[in-house]
Design a protein around this motif. Sequence first.
Motif, PDB file in Angstrom:
ATOM      1  N   GLY A   1       0.804  -1.203   0.000  1.00 16.87           N
ATOM      2  CA  GLY A   1       0.000   0.000   0.000  1.00 16.87           C
ATOM      3  C   GLY A   1       0.844   1.263   0.000  1.00 16.87           C
ATOM      4  N   PHE A   2       0.373   2.285   0.667  1.00 13.87           N
ATOM      5  CA  PHE A   2       1.034   3.586   0.705  1.00 13.87           C
ATOM      6  C   PHE A   2       2.391   3.471   1.369  1.00 13.87           C
ATOM      7  CE2 PHE A   2       1.747   7.708   2.834  1.00 13.87           C
ATOM      8  CZ  PHE A   2       1.855   8.496   1.705  1.00 13.87           C
ATOM      9  N   GLU A   3       3.457   3.754   0.635  1.00 17.23           N
ATOM     10  CA  GLU A   3       4.836   3.726   1.079  1.00 17.23           C
ATOM     11  C   GLU A   3       5.242   2.396   1.705  1.00 17.23           C
ATOM     12  OE1 GLU A   3       5.551   7.115   3.561  1.00 17.23           O
ATOM     13  OE2 GLU A   3       5.545   8.487   1.866  1.00 17.23           O
ATOM     14  N   GLY A   4       4.554   1.351   1.353  1.00 22.75           N
ATOM     15  CA  GLY A   4       4.898   0.009   1.811  1.00 22.75           C
ATOM     16  C   GLY A   4       4.706  -0.229   3.291  1.00 22.75           C
ATOM     17  N   HIS A   5       3.866   0.570   3.964  1.00 21.64           N
ATOM     18  CA  HIS A   5       3.727   0.454   5.419  1.00 21.64           C
ATOM     19  C   HIS A   5       3.038  -0.840   5.838  1.00 21.64           C
ATOM     20  CE1 HIS A   5      -0.459   1.550   4.838  1.00 21.64           C
ATOM     21  NE2 HIS A   5      -0.659   1.203   6.084  1.00 21.64           N
ATOM     22  N   ALA A   6       2.250  -1.445   4.970  1.00 21.88           N
ATOM     23  CA  ALA A   6       1.496  -2.646   5.342  1.00 21.88           C
ATOM     24  C   ALA A   6       2.038  -3.887   4.635  1.00 21.88           C
ATOM     25  CB  ALA A   6       0.020  -2.442   5.013  1.00 21.88           C
ATOM     26  N   ARG A   7       3.307  -3.868   4.291  1.00 20.42           N
ATOM     27  CA  ARG A   7       3.889  -5.006   3.590  1.00 20.42           C
ATOM     28  C   ARG A   7       3.973  -6.204   4.533  1.00 20.42           C
ATOM     29  NH1 ARG A   7       8.651  -3.613   0.117  1.00 20.42           N
ATOM     30  NH2 ARG A   7       6.938  -3.207  -1.271  1.00 20.42           N
ATOM     31  N   ASP A   8       3.469  -7.322   4.065  1.00 19.95           N
ATOM     32  CA  ASP A   8       3.504  -8.563   4.838  1.00 19.95           C
ATOM     33  C   ASP A   8       3.873  -9.679   3.881  1.00 19.95           C
ATOM     34  OD1 ASP A   8       3.205 -10.595   6.641  1.00 19.95           O
ATOM     35  OD2 ASP A   8       1.018 -10.583   6.583  1.00 19.95           O
ATOM     36  N   LEU A   9       5.151  -9.977   3.804  1.00 25.85           N
ATOM     37  CA  LEU A   9       5.633 -10.972   2.850  1.00 25.85           C
ATOM     38  C   LEU A   9       5.395 -12.405   3.309  1.00 25.85           C
ATOM     39  CD1 LEU A   9       8.900  -9.279   1.607  1.00 25.85           C
ATOM     40  CD2 LEU A   9       6.643  -9.299   0.553  1.00 25.85           C
ATOM     41  N   SER A  10       4.801 -12.580   4.474  1.00 26.60           N
ATOM     42  CA  SER A  10       4.498 -13.933   4.916  1.00 26.60           C
ATOM     43  C   SER A  10       3.455 -14.587   4.010  1.00 26.60           C
ATOM     44  CB  SER A  10       4.005 -13.938   6.361  1.00 26.60           C
ATOM     45  OG  SER A  10       2.726 -13.352   6.463  1.00 26.60           O
ATOM     46  N   VAL A  11       2.708 -13.787   3.243  1.00 27.80           N
ATOM     47  CA  VAL A  11       1.772 -14.393   2.299  1.00 27.80           C
ATOM     48  C   VAL A  11       2.514 -15.155   1.204  1.00 27.80           C
ATOM     49  CG1 VAL A  11      -0.069 -12.717   2.701  1.00 27.80           C
ATOM     50  CG2 VAL A  11       1.554 -12.317   0.868  1.00 27.80           C
ATOM     51  N   LEU A  12       3.775 -14.801   0.959  1.00 25.73           N
ATOM     52  CA  LEU A  12       4.554 -15.501  -0.067  1.00 25.73           C
ATOM     53  C   LEU A  12       5.185 -16.783   0.439  1.00 25.73           C
ATOM     54  CD1 LEU A  12       6.325 -12.522  -1.834  1.00 25.73           C
ATOM     55  CD2 LEU A  12       4.326 -13.803  -2.593  1.00 25.73           C
ATOM     56  N   TYR A  13       5.649 -16.792   1.676  1.00 21.50           N
ATOM     57  CA  TYR A  13       6.340 -17.992   2.150  1.00 21.50           C
ATOM     58  C   TYR A  13       5.504 -18.847   3.101  1.00 21.50           C
ATOM     59  CZ  TYR A  13       7.714 -14.962   6.078  1.00 21.50           C
ATOM     60  OH  TYR A  13       7.723 -14.084   7.127  1.00 21.50           O
ATOM     61  N   VAL A  14       4.315 -18.416   3.476  1.00 20.35           N
ATOM     62  CA  VAL A  14       3.420 -19.261   4.271  1.00 20.35           C
ATOM     63  C   VAL A  14       2.166 -19.600   3.465  1.00 20.35           C
ATOM     64  CG1 VAL A  14       2.006 -19.399   6.356  1.00 20.35           C
ATOM     65  CG2 VAL A  14       4.261 -18.366   6.468  1.00 20.35           C
ATOM     66  N   ASP A  15       1.460 -18.575   3.024  1.00 12.82           N
ATOM     67  CA  ASP A  15       0.166 -18.800   2.379  1.00 12.82           C
ATOM     68  C   ASP A  15       0.287 -19.381   0.977  1.00 12.82           C
ATOM     69  OD1 ASP A  15      -0.847 -17.717   4.670  1.00 12.82           O
ATOM     70  OD2 ASP A  15      -1.285 -15.764   3.795  1.00 12.82           O
ATOM     71  N   LEU A  16       1.213 -18.880   0.174  1.00 19.24           N
ATOM     72  CA  LEU A  16       1.341 -19.361  -1.203  1.00 19.24           C
ATOM     73  C   LEU A  16       1.644 -20.858  -1.278  1.00 19.24           C
ATOM     74  CD1 LEU A  16       1.369 -18.886  -4.240  1.00 19.24           C
ATOM     75  CD2 LEU A  16       3.749 -18.160  -4.026  1.00 19.24           C
ATOM     76  N   PRO A  17       2.612 -21.386  -0.514  1.00 16.06           N
ATOM     77  CA  PRO A  17       2.826 -22.838  -0.589  1.00 16.06           C
ATOM     78  C   PRO A  17       1.608 -23.649  -0.152  1.00 16.06           C
ATOM     79  CG  PRO A  17       4.699 -21.792   0.443  1.00 16.06           C
ATOM     80  CD  PRO A  17       3.643 -20.743   0.291  1.00 16.06           C
ATOM     81  N   LEU A  18       0.878 -23.166   0.854  1.00 17.37           N
ATOM     82  CA  LEU A  18      -0.312 -23.887   1.294  1.00 17.37           C
ATOM     83  C   LEU A  18      -1.416 -23.851   0.246  1.00 17.37           C
ATOM     84  CD1 LEU A  18      -0.436 -22.810   5.041  1.00 17.37           C
ATOM     85  CD2 LEU A  18       0.260 -25.021   4.098  1.00 17.37           C
TER      86      LEU A  18
END
Length: 115
Positions: free
Chosen positions: A39-56
Amino acid sequence: MSSPSDTIGYGAGCLLAGLGAATAALAWAPRAAVSVDGGFEGHARDLSVLYVDLPLVLLGGALVPLLVWALITRWVGRPWIAVLAAVAALAVGVWGLLEWWTPHQLPDPGYGAGI
């Protein structure tokens, strides 16, 4: 030694698994994009969706139609019924994913209720 019909059946199972994983990932990606870009200036970046949610999501998308296909093929013995059941299970699984899973979104920083 396997017969040609067994080889075709194994290929159909692998094709269903690949189709399921691709479909689940394509359904998941638009909702996960908010967490990846932040989002705005990356303040809500949560990359756990890539290494937790995506594999599941990929694992579930691959295994649900594959397991349904294997079970129906074993019980009924007709591959076209098994393919229809696997596609239906994939559709229900993707619907369930979209209804249940929504990534956490933080509110925009510094903004109140508005003017």
